[in-house]
Design a protein around this motif. Structure first.
Motif, PDB file in Angstrom:
ATOM      1  N   UNK C   1       0.845  -1.209   0.000  1.00  0.00           N
ATOM      2  CA  UNK C   1       0.000   0.000   0.000  1.00  0.00           C
ATOM      3  C   UNK C   1       0.873   1.250   0.000  1.00  0.00           C
ATOM      4  N   UNK C   2       0.436   2.260  -0.744  1.00  0.00           N
ATOM      5  CA  UNK C   2       1.165   3.528  -0.736  1.00  0.00           C
ATOM      6  C   UNK C   2       1.105   4.125   0.662  1.00  0.00           C
ATOM      7  N   UNK C   3       2.188   4.779   1.063  1.00  0.00           N
ATOM      8  CA  UNK C   3       2.184   5.405   2.384  1.00  0.00           C
ATOM      9  C   UNK C   3       3.016   6.675   2.370  1.00  0.00           C
ATOM     10  N   UNK C   4       2.778   7.486   3.343  1.00  0.00           N
ATOM     11  CA  UNK C   4       3.557   8.719   3.517  1.00  0.00           C
ATOM     12  C   UNK C   4       3.649   9.005   5.014  1.00  0.00           C
ATOM     13  N   UNK C 196      -2.714  17.988  -4.357  1.00  0.00           N
ATOM     14  CA  UNK C 196      -1.282  18.081  -4.658  1.00  0.00           C
ATOM     15  C   UNK C 196      -0.526  16.908  -4.023  1.00  0.00           C
ATOM     16  N   UNK C 197      -0.896  16.577  -2.801  1.00  0.00           N
ATOM     17  CA  UNK C 197      -0.214  15.476  -2.100  1.00  0.00           C
ATOM     18  C   UNK C 197      -0.574  14.134  -2.751  1.00  0.00           C
ATOM     19  N   UNK C 202       0.863   9.275  -5.712  1.00  0.00           N
ATOM     20  CA  UNK C 202       0.457   8.298  -6.728  1.00  0.00           C
ATOM     21  C   UNK C 202       1.359   8.300  -7.949  1.00  0.00           C
ATOM     22  N   UNK C 203       1.724   9.502  -8.405  1.00  0.00           N
ATOM     23  CA  UNK C 203       2.454   9.546  -9.684  1.00  0.00           C
ATOM     24  C   UNK C 203       3.854  10.119  -9.537  1.00  0.00           C
ATOM     25  N   UNK C 211       2.804  25.296 -14.675  1.00  0.00           N
ATOM     26  CA  UNK C 211       2.130  24.215 -15.379  1.00  0.00           C
ATOM     27  C   UNK C 211       3.041  23.071 -15.799  1.00  0.00           C
ATOM     28  N   UNK C 212       4.236  23.054 -15.328  1.00  0.00           N
ATOM     29  CA  UNK C 212       5.169  21.983 -15.682  1.00  0.00           C
ATOM     30  C   UNK C 212       5.059  20.860 -14.645  1.00  0.00           C
ATOM     31  N   UNK C 213       5.081  19.630 -15.103  1.00  0.00           N
ATOM     32  CA  UNK C 213       5.075  18.493 -14.177  1.00  0.00           C
ATOM     33  C   UNK C 213       6.499  18.206 -13.731  1.00  0.00           C
ATOM     34  N   UNK C 214       6.738  18.287 -12.436  1.00  0.00           N
ATOM     35  CA  UNK C 214       8.066  18.110 -11.887  1.00  0.00           C
ATOM     36  C   UNK C 214       8.101  16.825 -11.066  1.00  0.00           C
TER      37      UNK C 214
END
Lengths: 256, 256, 256, 256
Positions: C1-4, C196-197, C202-203, C211-214
């Motif tokens: 599972x994803x976690x933070x 945002x989190x 996820x990605x 507008x840039x994906x960093x």
């Protein structure tokens, strides 16, 4: 007309740390005891506080304490009398510069916390503090516990004295405050507080916890500024006193 | 007769920690820059130092610095201009109280360490410091590096300025001091030091490390007080200057 | 599972001065960065805070800062790298003793305020801090701004790194935070913060203000603890993350 | 062979302020009590001092004191037992980190100044200090005045104790030190100092100022490090003891 001064400790924030709501409290008192950067306060806080007091016509005093930020000046410290004299001199001078810069004059000095409490009982400490006040400006009004050794020492040193009384503390037969360890120490009912002050002003008497009438000279009444609800308490007691025809006004500075 | 002021930083001890031999240095200078309790000094040290200066007829100035005892005020700190104004105001006021208590007047202000060095180049900082000086007493003499932005700012603020020169430092073509990172920065030969000062006083010129004659106005000469042999250096340079007919005297306070 | 991991700065009270509602914030985070007595905190506050964290199963980290209580560690200070190394070593050691006394282990280190911000850009400072961490315990997890020089330096020093992201701050094209001077710096809408989190987790991407994906690696999310409403924000973001199937858990300590 | 530990307080410089000649004193003692940054010392001074001790094979101890730099930890302060516990815990932890970073272990703890003197007579304070020591590492050796309440409390807390004696102080009939207010308090003759120590080591007795033989257990002998001539005194007493066949060696850490 009968009158009394209402004083409150203010300017006790430090950097990022906010303490009390000085602007609100200063709306209701006539004298401000401004922390001098040792037990609390910092230069920018002093400037802000002096500005708030000046804008409301509140008399500005220095509120020197032990150099103990962590203990907020409430922990007893043993200092030689000359070290104490220098410590107080330093703090009064610092405050005075902010008053000068703001175009006003420092009006009074009231010791803080453990320094106040120790000086009430220790005449060598009281003398050192009074000498520092006199050395800077002999016309500064000296605040001290009504009827205590502290005010006797100040008077003997030639200072004009404001005897300080409390609305929210009960008294002993000798005029001292009931220690906080005694469950009767605090008066939490505001009506009872007002009545205690009214009687002090009108008849110069306070009823001790043992039912004895003790003579007291209420020149100035202390309003604790760092408690929740301090401004509300200040407002209520001021309104009650004014409703009884008692004026709220700072102590008059002697000619000099 | 030609004259120059000799100034030295004193009162930089702290509690148990002794720094420099103030009594010996004060025998030979005309102006004392007394640390104010932030970068160095404490209330009792201030009192002792003011007493030593007064007993020798040495003019007393405030020597405010950053609130950084551990770094001795030599570490650059970024303060907002108003925070800096309050910091300096506080320290001048504290010193002033000790002068008042000793029956004398504060004569001048000289910033310390990183505060001095940063203000030499940063006119916003210089302005904040000058405003603090002026707010306490517009007749206080302001000490700053000769020819620098700091003294221009002070003059623009209406202050009387003492331009400060150095006997033990070499100069650049623009009148600035050679950085300490340059091996030519320090003048260690006392005869060479004396000659540099004599030429400054007599002709208003200093020879730069590149051989250029730079105009300079030597109102006051800095004697570093915390070095070993400081008192001997002060005595030697004073004797050499007096032998050449140059009087050693503090800057005269303007009428006010 | 994803976690933070959710981390928050706590233990920033000092003596009489209360800051933040640590007990409430600690109900919702998985890691506590405890102030070490230099920029904030005092020994008794540390003890209380360690106790609060331990009782809630929250991982305890040291949160060293500049020795500047008045500036709350937010004013840039210039320290030599070895002085910085010693300053951080001292604070980690102090925190570690409270963990030992409480029967737990120090889990991580996160620099505070100006120390953090300067080290993000200054690899000499970053290196000094990382060396101090490693010298005390090489298994301590090092928190630093995701994608910054600080985390690269830490990794090069052999430390396990937790890359830190922000829910309430917008990002630049290079992965740095938008400066607070830019009106777009803060994200005040909680739904936007959560999104945002979620996208970071996820990605591994964050959309910059342009507008840039960093790319970004969200090991740990900073929850500011000294703001009004901090606990409510922590609770809301935790609930939103858990509703999306993301576990909240501290960083796992490496074997050693 | 009979042996004794020689201990000295070191690392009491602070920033620009130098105190004592630690390198010289450390040449002659077997245990170093390193100031922890509260009454004296700063992080960089601690690092330097730990390095000097380590290079000489001198055992390293923590020397916690009151948080009172201006009073050098010599002014009595009233702290609640838990505040004292936290204060000592903090300082031991800080020292321990420097030992860890230097690849060594902290060996002992000795309280400083007013903290030591108050704990000698006040078992609640003694207990708070001992609990802090034990909480960090129960094998730390606890230094305290020979025969005092302080060492009894430490032993009751399960700590290994080093009973401390003095070469330059005279004793009372009950084994306490003659107060400094008494003209007989100090032993200034080095031969007399040596004889006092020799008799303590050989027969476990010290002759009081009233001529009474008092039993004493001399585990460790205090060499004051901040006096002029401290290194010479340390060297002389070490040489005299070694000439009499007494080895100078640190206290052995218990197994654990």
């Amino acid at each position: 007309m009968a009158s009394i001064d209402l004083n409150s400790d203010v300017g006790e924030s430090y950097g990022r740390y906010q303490l009390g709501d000085d602007a609100a409290v200063l709306d209701h008192v006539s004298s401000a005891n401004v922390a001098c950067g040792m037990h609390a306060g910092d230069p920018s806080t002093i400037a802000t506080t002096v500005g708030l007091a000046l804008a409301r016509g509140v008399a500005i005093g220095a509120h020197p304490g032990f150099a103990d930020l962590q203990g907020f000046g409430r922990r007893p410290m043993q200092l030689a009398p000359d070290a104490l004299y220098h410590l107080v001199l330093y703090q009064i001078g610092a405050l005075q510069a902010f008053c000068t810069a703001a175009g006003t004059r420092l009006a009074h000095v009231k010791a803080h916390g453990a320094l106040y409490n120790m000086a009430v009982r220790d005449s060598a400490m009281a003398h050192a503090i009074c000498c520092a006040v006199r050395a800077v400006d002999a016309r500064l009004i000296f605040y001290g516990l009504a009827g205590s050794e502290l005010v006797r020492t100040a008077r003997a040193a030639g200072l004009t004295v404001a005897e300080e009384v409390f609305a929210d503390r009960s008294y002993q037969d000798d005029g001292s405050l009931t220690p906080r360890t005694d469950p009767r120490a605090m008066i939490t009912d505001i009506q009872q507080s007002v009545e205690q002050v009214l009687r002090m002003v009108r008849s110069g008497l306070v009823r001790s916890v043992h039912g004895v009438d003790v003579p007291v000279r209420p020149d100035t009444l202390c309003i604790h500024g760092d408690q929740p609800g301090a401004a509300q308490f200040a407002q209520a007691i001021r309104a009650a006193l004014e409703a009884e025809g008692i004026a709220i006004a700072p102590i008059t500075r002697p000619n000099g």
